[in-house]
Design an enzyme around this catalytic site. Structure first.
Site, PDB file in Angstrom:
ATOM      1  N   GLU A 111       5.712  -3.424   0.656  1.00 15.27           N
ATOM      2  CA  GLU A 111       5.699  -3.046  -0.765  1.00 15.27           C
ATOM      3  C   GLU A 111       4.906  -1.757  -0.868  1.00 15.27           C
ATOM      4  O   GLU A 111       3.675  -1.782  -0.850  1.00 15.27           O
ATOM      5  CB  GLU A 111       5.033  -4.147  -1.594  1.00 15.27           C
ATOM      6  CG  GLU A 111       5.885  -5.372  -1.782  1.00 15.27           C
ATOM      7  CD  GLU A 111       7.098  -5.106  -2.642  1.00 15.27           C
ATOM      8  OE1 GLU A 111       7.237  -3.981  -3.179  1.00 15.27           O
ATOM      9  OE2 GLU A 111       7.923  -6.015  -2.759  1.00 15.27           O
TER      10      GLU A 111
ATOM     11  N   GLY B 116       0.840  -1.202   0.000  1.00 16.01           N
ATOM     12  CA  GLY B 116       0.000   0.000   0.000  1.00 16.01           C
ATOM     13  C   GLY B 116       0.865   1.239   0.000  1.00 16.01           C
ATOM     14  O   GLY B 116       2.018   1.214  -0.430  1.00 16.01           O
ATOM     15  N   SER B 117       0.308   2.306   0.520  1.00 15.56           N
ATOM     16  CA  SER B 117       0.998   3.602   0.455  1.00 15.56           C
ATOM     17  C   SER B 117       2.174   3.662   1.433  1.00 15.56           C
ATOM     18  O   SER B 117       2.239   2.896   2.407  1.00 15.56           O
ATOM     19  CB  SER B 117       0.011   4.712   0.794  1.00 15.56           C
ATOM     20  OG  SER B 117      -0.519   4.469   2.085  1.00 15.56           O
TER      21      SER B 117
ATOM     22  N   GLY C  68       2.920   2.167   5.306  1.00 13.01           N
ATOM     23  CA  GLY C  68       4.154   1.474   5.694  1.00 13.01           C
ATOM     24  C   GLY C  68       4.837   2.125   6.887  1.00 13.01           C
ATOM     25  O   GLY C  68       5.406   1.447   7.741  1.00 13.01           O
TER      26      GLY C  68
ATOM     27  N   CYS D 134       1.485   0.628  -8.861  1.00 14.99           N
ATOM     28  CA  CYS D 134       2.659   1.068  -8.098  1.00 14.99           C
ATOM     29  C   CYS D 134       3.815   1.332  -9.043  1.00 14.99           C
ATOM     30  O   CYS D 134       4.679   2.158  -8.765  1.00 14.99           O
ATOM     31  CB  CYS D 134       3.034   0.018  -7.060  1.00 14.99           C
ATOM     32  SG  CYS D 134       3.157  -1.630  -7.751  1.00 14.99           S
TER      33      CYS D 134
END
Ligand code: NAD
Length: 508
Positions: free
Chosen positions: A263, A241-242, A246, A297
């Protein structure tokens, strides 16, 4: 006037029924599943409370204790059966991805194909979970490393790869002897329900060796994800995700010494060098920048074009942009579908305003007249700008391509690397020196560095992941399976003496 597109509700419910999702699960809850294609509410799902989530994770831990005893190649058989279910359901699951995430038909099919591919890969892997035998300095000893199942693997996924990311993690985790608890994006819960139903079909064919709660689905938003991150019986959380997500998840896992496979966001660039094959480059750039409406992404967001080809190449790009068909992703020929929701549209407009304020010349970016007021279609935007302004250094999850000139390759590589994110990158060149420099240690600082192919699109055989703020995680191929197992070093003495460490005397 905006048109009204054909309703997606009946199709979504029919697909869910065919894939084995209980219709009773689709109504009466607090989490609304919305289609970005039409703006309609497709279902209202019940969310897991924190206590229910904890109980489900405990059950997955019990499943792990049983599953780790099943031999790895037999575990691979379950993943083989999952791959068969996915093959049989490919068209339906892909159509549901289109309805719920807004991907055009070919991209929905491509996403499910990735799930099938990782299953095939994991089946082979189930017979190759090997460690090294190590030379030991002690006589009559043998030393080796062994790989053991790890435990419950938590998977938190983003809306834009609503099912593939689960499969990248889950297929490896299952053959490695782990159970999986999945918290999908709150924007795409229906494809997760469908995937879970397919997994249960595979388990029914596999038989009683697959324990209950081997795969658990948690429905809900960020709070449910937090429960998963905080649970002491989850030794690994793979979170996609964003970067903002993270930053919250990473420290919490570190605080309890759990593993993180992160990721996160990308801000990917490509360099177009003087010798580039411009026809090939145009196709590569167009797909990477506009595909999935800029919501990958690995979407290409920054383009550095050499002075000598700038006018010729950027001229062609400017002509191509307005001609790309934007519309209902269920319709053949459409290449760009909707943004996921209104906040995504607003973030795109804010970014374009900031780019204009920094001196950028914007082509496109306006809302496209495709559907009613609750769906957000946009014309992909191209921004010519003479420097890498602050806004260019941010990931805006929308189809915006910033185009800049360069004179020296070293300058272009430095600019490419001068962002916080380090996911994917490319160079278009026919010059072997430039290509090799780009993929060398002095070149791109990203986890993915490509030559004559755009930054988007990954194959499961190569480990996927990025560096810097992208989190440093690796999923899918290469040796990424090791993240889902724990390593032990075993020393066996088959002699009659007990040699101690160098120089140590310990007589009793
Ligand atoms: P997001 O960060 O809003 O949400 C991702 C997931 O994290 C969701 O399931 C959400 O519920 C959960 N979450 C959010 N905060 C959390 C917290 N504090 N604790 C636990 N869970 C939490 O991302 P999104 O908008 O769904 O996806 C787009 C982003 O994902 C982009 O930045 C994109 O680059 C990135 N992405 C990265 C990859 C990759 O492989 N690097 C792949 C796909 C998407």
């Amino acid at each position: 006037m905006p048109q009204t597109l054909p309703s997606a509700i009946a199709d979504a419910r029919a697909i869910l029924g065919r894939l084995g999702v209980d219709p009773a699960a689709l109504d009466g809850g607090t989490l609304t599943a919305r289609s970005p294609v039409t703006g309609e509410i497709l279902a209202s799902l019940r969310e897991h409370t924190a206590d229910e989530a904890k109980a489900a994770i405990d059950a997955a831990h019990e499943a792990f204790l049983a599953w780790r005893k099943v031999p790895a190649p037999r575990r691979g058989e379950l993943v083989r059966l999952l791959g068969e279910e996915l093959r049989a359901a490919k068209a339906d699951l892909a159509a549901l991805v289109t309805i719920e995430a807004g991907k055009v038909t070919s991209e929905g099919l491509g996403e499910v194909q990735e799930m099938i591919d990782i299953c095939d890969y994991a089946v082979g892997l189930s017979r190759q979970l090997f460690g090294l035998t190590l030379a030991t300095e002690r006589p009559s000893h043998r030393m080796m490393e062994t790989w053991h199942p790890l435990g419950v693997v938590g998977v938190i996924s983003a809306f834009n790869f609503p099912v593939a990311v689960w499969s990248w993690n889950a297929a490896l985790a299952f053959v490695c002897g782990d159970s999986v608890v999945w918290k999908p994006s709150e924007k795409t819960p229906l494809v997760a329900l469908a995937t879970q139903a397919l997994f249960e079909r595979a388990c029914a064919k596999f038989g009683p060796d697959a324990p209950a709660a081997l795969s658990v689905l948690l429905i809900g938003g960020r709070e449910v994800g937090e429960t998963l991150v905080d649970h002491p019986k989850v030794p690994l959380v793979s979170a996609t995700g964003s970067t903002a997500m993270g930053r919250q998840v990473g420290p919490k896992l570190a605080a309890r010494f759990a593993r993180a496979l992160l990721e996160l966001g990308g801000n990917n660039a490509a360099i177009v060098a003087p010798s580039a094959d411009l026809d090939l480059t145009l196709r590569g750039v167009a797909f990477a920048a506009m595909g999935t409406a800029g919501q990958r992404c690995t979407t290409l967001r920054r383009l550095f074009v050499h002075d000598s080809v700038y006018d010729a190449f950027v001229g062609r790009l400017k002509a191509a942009y307005p001609s790309v068909p934007v519309g209902d992703p269920r319709t053949a020929g459409v290449l760009v579908g909707p943004l996921i929701d209104k906040p995504a549209y607003q973030a795109m407009q804010r970014a374009l305003d900031a780019a204009r304020a920094a001196g950028g010349k914007v082509i496109g970016g306006e809302r496209a007249d495709v559907a009613g007021h609750d769906a957000f279609y946009v014309a992909p935007a191209l921004v010519e700008i003479d420097h890498q302004a602050e806004i260019v250094k941010h990931e805006t999850f929308a189809p915006i391509l910033y185009v800049m000139r360069y004179a020296e390759l070293s300058e272009a590589i430095a600019l490419q690397n001068d962002v916080a994110q380090g996911l994917s990158s490319s160079i278009f060149t026919l010059n072997v020196r430039e290509a090799e420099l780009f993929v060398s240690g002095e070149g791109s600082d990203c986890g993915i560095a490509n030559v004559n192919i755009g930054p988007s699109g990954a194959e499961i055989g190569g480990a996927f992941g990025g560096e810097k703020e992208t989190g440093g995680g690796r999923e899918a191929g290469s040796d990424s399976w090791k993240a889902y197992m724990r390593r032990a070093t075993n020393t066996v003495n088959y002699g009659t003496t007990l040699p101690l460490a160098q120089g140590v005397v310990f007589d009793v």
